[in-house]
Scaffold this motif. Structure first.
Motif, PDB file in Angstrom:
ATOM      1  N   ILE A 230       0.839  -1.206   0.000  1.00 39.59           N
ATOM      2  CA  ILE A 230       0.000   0.000   0.000  1.00 39.59           C
ATOM      3  C   ILE A 230       0.870   1.251   0.000  1.00 39.59           C
ATOM      4  O   ILE A 230       0.673   2.173  -0.786  1.00 39.59           O
ATOM      5  CB  ILE A 230      -0.937   0.006   1.232  1.00 39.59           C
ATOM      6  N   GLU A 231       1.888   1.265   0.891  1.00 45.96           N
ATOM      7  CA  GLU A 231       2.732   2.453   0.993  1.00 45.96           C
ATOM      8  C   GLU A 231       3.570   2.659  -0.263  1.00 45.96           C
ATOM      9  O   GLU A 231       3.780   3.801  -0.687  1.00 45.96           O
ATOM     10  CB  GLU A 231       3.636   2.337   2.224  1.00 45.96           C
ATOM     11  N   ARG A 232       4.007   1.547  -0.869  1.00 46.14           N
ATOM     12  CA  ARG A 232       4.761   1.694  -2.119  1.00 46.14           C
ATOM     13  C   ARG A 232       3.904   2.382  -3.172  1.00 46.14           C
ATOM     14  O   ARG A 232       4.364   3.256  -3.902  1.00 46.14           O
ATOM     15  CB  ARG A 232       5.227   0.315  -2.620  1.00 46.14           C
ATOM     16  N   THR A 233       2.598   2.002  -3.217  1.00 48.10           N
ATOM     17  CA  THR A 233       1.683   2.639  -4.169  1.00 48.10           C
ATOM     18  C   THR A 233       1.544   4.133  -3.865  1.00 48.10           C
ATOM     19  O   THR A 233       1.572   4.965  -4.769  1.00 48.10           O
ATOM     20  CB  THR A 233       0.289   1.980  -4.075  1.00 48.10           C
ATOM     21  N   PHE A 234       1.385   4.457  -2.584  1.00 47.85           N
ATOM     22  CA  PHE A 234       1.301   5.863  -2.161  1.00 47.85           C
ATOM     23  C   PHE A 234       2.468   6.651  -2.750  1.00 47.85           C
ATOM     24  O   PHE A 234       2.283   7.695  -3.370  1.00 47.85           O
ATOM     25  CB  PHE A 234       1.392   5.967  -0.626  1.00 47.85           C
ATOM     26  N   PHE A 235       3.676   6.145  -2.532  1.00 49.09           N
ATOM     27  CA  PHE A 235       4.868   6.908  -2.910  1.00 49.09           C
ATOM     28  C   PHE A 235       5.067   6.926  -4.419  1.00 49.09           C
ATOM     29  O   PHE A 235       5.495   7.929  -4.982  1.00 49.09           O
ATOM     30  CB  PHE A 235       6.107   6.336  -2.196  1.00 49.09           C
ATOM     31  N   ARG A 236       4.745   5.802  -5.074  1.00 49.75           N
ATOM     32  CA  ARG A 236       4.953   5.771  -6.520  1.00 49.75           C
ATOM     33  C   ARG A 236       4.024   6.769  -7.199  1.00 49.75           C
ATOM     34  O   ARG A 236       4.438   7.566  -8.027  1.00 49.75           O
ATOM     35  CB  ARG A 236       4.711   4.354  -7.057  1.00 49.75           C
ATOM     36  N   LEU A 237       2.741   6.756  -6.795  1.00 45.15           N
ATOM     37  CA  LEU A 237       1.768   7.641  -7.434  1.00 45.15           C
ATOM     38  C   LEU A 237       2.065   9.115  -7.159  1.00 45.15           C
ATOM     39  O   LEU A 237       1.733   9.979  -7.955  1.00 45.15           O
ATOM     40  CB  LEU A 237       0.348   7.306  -6.966  1.00 45.15           C
ATOM     41  N   SER A 238       2.647   9.415  -5.994  1.00 46.03           N
ATOM     42  CA  SER A 238       2.889  10.829  -5.708  1.00 46.03           C
ATOM     43  C   SER A 238       4.315  11.253  -6.048  1.00 46.03           C
ATOM     44  O   SER A 238       4.686  12.397  -5.806  1.00 46.03           O
ATOM     45  CB  SER A 238       2.571  11.138  -4.243  1.00 46.03           C
ATOM     46  N   GLY A 239       5.084  10.334  -6.620  1.00 49.64           N
ATOM     47  CA  GLY A 239       6.427  10.681  -7.065  1.00 49.64           C
ATOM     48  C   GLY A 239       7.354  11.075  -5.936  1.00 49.64           C
ATOM     49  O   GLY A 239       8.113  12.034  -6.040  1.00 49.64           O
ATOM     50  N   ILE A 240       7.270  10.347  -4.814  1.00 46.96           N
ATOM     51  CA  ILE A 240       8.109  10.673  -3.662  1.00 46.96           C
ATOM     52  C   ILE A 240       9.133   9.564  -3.446  1.00 46.96           C
ATOM     53  O   ILE A 240       8.777   8.383  -3.491  1.00 46.96           O
ATOM     54  CB  ILE A 240       7.236  10.839  -2.391  1.00 46.96           C
ATOM     55  N   ASP A 241      10.369   9.958  -3.237  1.00 48.83           N
ATOM     56  CA  ASP A 241      11.400   8.983  -2.879  1.00 48.83           C
ATOM     57  C   ASP A 241      11.483   8.945  -1.362  1.00 48.83           C
ATOM     58  O   ASP A 241      12.073   9.821  -0.734  1.00 48.83           O
ATOM     59  CB  ASP A 241      12.741   9.395  -3.497  1.00 48.83           C
TER      60      ASP A 241
END
Lengths: 568, 185
Positions: free
Chosen positions: A45-56
């Protein structure tokens, strides 16, 4: 009867305490990035959060970058909430046809939910749509709590024994706080509430004919999901106007226990998380003991004065064995309501299960003091930050007393850090007293302005309470105050902003500066900060600052009311 | 700050979708399995539907009275009186409630009137009264309904809800349930 009520109070405290220790261990593991049981659910879930918002999320930040990220995202939430609240009449999910908020009320409400305060100058049944409740207010309850916890995580990281300016990633701490800590607790709490009678429906008001033949309406709504995060995130903003005194929002004694634990558990757990995270459990115990001492000194007189009841009603010669019942609900009783009123003010939840405006003068005094100290347990994350300020001051003063450079956790505390700490501590006082003085001045010019629901000393307390609650980011109120006016909406809105972000920026700055300083290993000459002696020192600092700052104002309010009500 | 704006907007939207959308839907889904599908617990009496947790105003002498309310038990809103303990107008109101109660309940002693019957609840919707508050009304109701006090007392005793697990919190009586039982006599 009284005995079962007191037993209930004991249960509230012990159950929260027992549950908080394992939760603290879990929180420490989450922030340290160690393996936990919930990884298989939340990692993807968190990986999806970060991928979609372009956050490293692995990029390390220093303390300034942390604060920049924090403040930026908070500003976006403000614009978003303003938009929803001012357009709710035509947005979906508004079955009761509630109107748009005025600009000043939307300003106050947006800020109030962003800063985790939840001062409510509107009433839930008529002031907001279901869309606003869920997509603006409840959303903010999640993210504001997670913001406070992320800030605490930065502090934890900065207190490690090493020299570094790399203090983790803000977005990482923020998202994990929301998904891994807040969300699971909320699901548990809301399911319990559902099965005890809290509504969760999108249908609007129902109309019924009572047994006496009157037609009345019954407000409902998606309350169960909302009430859970309101407590778990120590937000406190109620779904219905009277908050957890409402029989839908808090249907029985069992839900009262659950909601009480829900609001207490994260603030307790954060203290223990600090110890587990730094592997300094004694430090946690020192902090927890100091806070519990303060809490006991506040809660015991409150319970006594509420159970004893109103002397003016005693004078009417009726049976007041139930205690002071004005503004209280029978299913909770006087003792549980008194206990709640202190928990909710020390912890900055600000939810209520009884009306504080109708409590006895001693209780009004202790409720105010809880928010004036503002460092006993404290809100989600920020409680630890507030207490950190007092530790810094305690270390500084003890250092002066023994004539040695003060050190904390192997770092030298110097002028710059102490200045920041002192500004943070005094700003709270300034906002409360400055706001109250201005309001009292305006009131003396326009005595017919219609703000106050009670005359005399108690009326003054209503104003003092409103600014104290704002500055402590608490959100409870002496609700007799007619506070939906531009003056109160705007003045408290500004105080809310300052009193949220200064106490976040200050401690993070101090911790960030200290983290970058040379590490001095402990020696025989080091002041031990995890001892009872140092705990008492910090306690004394808290008492002295609070007493010196607020005693005059309290004298004009609850103390004067006390002496007018009790004849000697 | 610039580098943070776009990610922050995106992250906010995802959080809304997740916490406001998915979490709420999950709880709403579970609510479909709860009593009355999360629309509030109801009590059905013939063709009437009442909400168990929402108190009602009772003012006829033949019914057990609820507590005073700042919103007259109209659950479109909710409110306490927010009167301070030293407020003279408020104390006069409490005195007038005592006087009214004495007029409607001849033969009872003033120092037996429990405080919950003369003070407004926090929500204005309190569905309960204390057992003492129920017992003190028995005499009036027995007279009005031409029933023995014993019979009414039995109804009260059946309706007393014990503390949680028998250990925690006060005893209470749900006024709506009490009056429904009374009607069945």
């Amino acid at each position: 009867m009284l005995y079962t009520e007191l037993l209930g109070v004991l249960l509230f405290f012990l159950a929260s305490f027992v549950l908080a220790i394992p939760l603290g261990k879990y929180i420490a593991r989450v922030y340290a990035g160690e393996k936990t049981l919930l990884d298989p659910i939340f990692n993807p879930i968190e990986r999806t959060f970060f991928r979609l918002s372009g956050i490293d999320a692995s990029r390390q930040m220093n303390w300034k970058q942390h604060l920049l990220a924090l403040l930026t995202i908070n500003m976006i939430w403000f614009l978003l909430a303003m938009f929803i609240l001012m357009n709710q009449s035509w947005l979906p999910l508004n079955p009761d046809g509630n109107p748009n908020m005025s600009a000043d009320l939307a300003f106050n409400t947006s800020i109030s939910f962003i800063v985790n305060c939840n001062l409510q100058h509107y009433s839930g049944e008529s002031g907001v749509s279901y869309f606003s409740q869920i997509f603006a207010l409840m959303f903010l309850q999640f993210v504001s709590a997670a913001t406070g916890m992320a800030a605490a995580a930065v502090l934890f990281n900065a207190m490690k024994e090493r020299i570094s300016d790399k203090l983790g990633n803000f977005y990482d701490y923020f998202v994990k706080s929301a998904t891994r800590i807040l969300l699971p607790l909320c699901v548990i709490v809301s399911v319990i509430l559902l099965f005890r009678g809290t509504p969760m429906t999108w249908e609007g008001k129902d109309s019924i004919i009572t047994m006496e033949g009157d037609t009345v309406q019954v407000s409902r709504g998606p309350a169960a999901a909302f009430v859970a995060i309101k407590h778990v995130g120590t937000n406190g903003g109620g779904f219905f106007g009277v908050n957890s005194a409402h029989p839908f929002e808090n249907p029985d004694y069992f839900t009262n226990i659950v909601e009480m634990i829900a609001q207490t558990i994260i603030p307790f757990a954060m203290i223990f998380a600090l110890g587990f995270y730094l592997k300094r459990k004694r430090l946690s115990w020192m902090i927890f003991s100091v806070m519990t001492l303060g809490f006991a000194l506040l809660v015991i007189p409150t319970i006594i004065s509420e159970v004893q009841g109103n002397p003016a009603i005693d004078a009417m010669h009726v049976d007041q064995s139930l205690g002071a019942m004005e503004g209280k609900e029978i299913r909770f009783g006087a003792a549980a309501s008194a206990y709640w009123s202190i928990i909710t003010t020390v912890i900055s939840t600000g939810s209520v299960n009884a009306m504080h405006d109708s409590t006895m003068p001693v209780s009004g005094l202790t409720q105010l003091l809880s928010m004036m100290v503002n460092a006993i347990y404290g809100g989600c994350g920020v409680g630890v930050l507030n207490f950190y300020i007092f530790i810094i001051l305690g270390v500084f003063i003890s250092g002066l007393m023994v004539g040695r450079t003060p050190e904390f956790m192997g770092k030298k505390i110097e002028a710059r850090e102490v200045k920041i700490a002192m500004i943070v501590a005094l700003f709270h006082t300034f906002l409360i007293l400055g706001g109250t003085a201005l309001a009292a001045f305006i009131f003396t010019l326009h005595p017919d302005i219609g703000w106050l629901n009670n005359p005399g000393f108690h009326g003054f307390s209503e104003m003092l309470y409103e600014y104290t609650s704002s500055s402590a980011n608490n959100g409870s109120g002496f609700e007799g105050l007619g506070d939906n006016t531009p003056w109160w909406n705007i003045s408290t809105g500004i105080i809310l902003l300052l009193s949220r972000f200064i106490p976040i920026i200050g401690p993070i700055a101090i911790a960030g500066i200290l983290a970058n300083k040379k590490y001095i290993p402990e020696s025989a000459g080091t002041l031990k900060t995890d001892t009872g002696t140092f705990g008492l020192m910090v306690f004394a600092v808290m008492v002295i600052i609070t007493a010196l700052s607020f005693f005059p104002a309290l004298t004009l309010g609850p103390i004067a009311e006390y002496f007018s009500l009790y004849s000697f | 700050m610039k580098e943070h704006i776009l990610p922050a907007i995106k992250l906010s939207l995802i959080c809304i979708l997740f916490f406001s959308g998915i979490y709420t839907s999950l709880i709403w889904g579970i609510a479909q399995f709860s009593p009355n599908q999360g629309k509030g617990f109801v009590v059905k009496d013939r063709d009437h539907i009442y909400y168990e947790n929402i108190g009602q105003a009772f003012y006829s002498d033949q019914y057990f009275w609820s507590r005073p309310s700042a919103v007259s038990y109209n659950a479109a809103g909710s409110c306490g009186s927010n009167k301070g303990p030293s407020n003279a107008d408020y104390l006069a109101l409490v005195q007038s409630r005592i006087d009214t109660f004495m007029v409607h309940n001849p033969g009872i002693k003033k120092f037996d009137i429990p405080v919950d019957l003369i003070t407004a609840s926090g929500s204005g919707l309190d569905p309960h009264i204390s057992p003492e508050a129920a017992r003190i009304q028995v005499k009036r109701i027995a007279n009005k309904r031409h029933l023995t006090e014993e019979k009414i007392n039995n109804v009260v005793n059946e309706c007393i809800e014990k503390p949680f697990l028998g250990l925690f919190g006060p005893e209470k009586v749900n006024v709506l349930r009490l009056n429904l039982k009374l009607e069945q006599l």
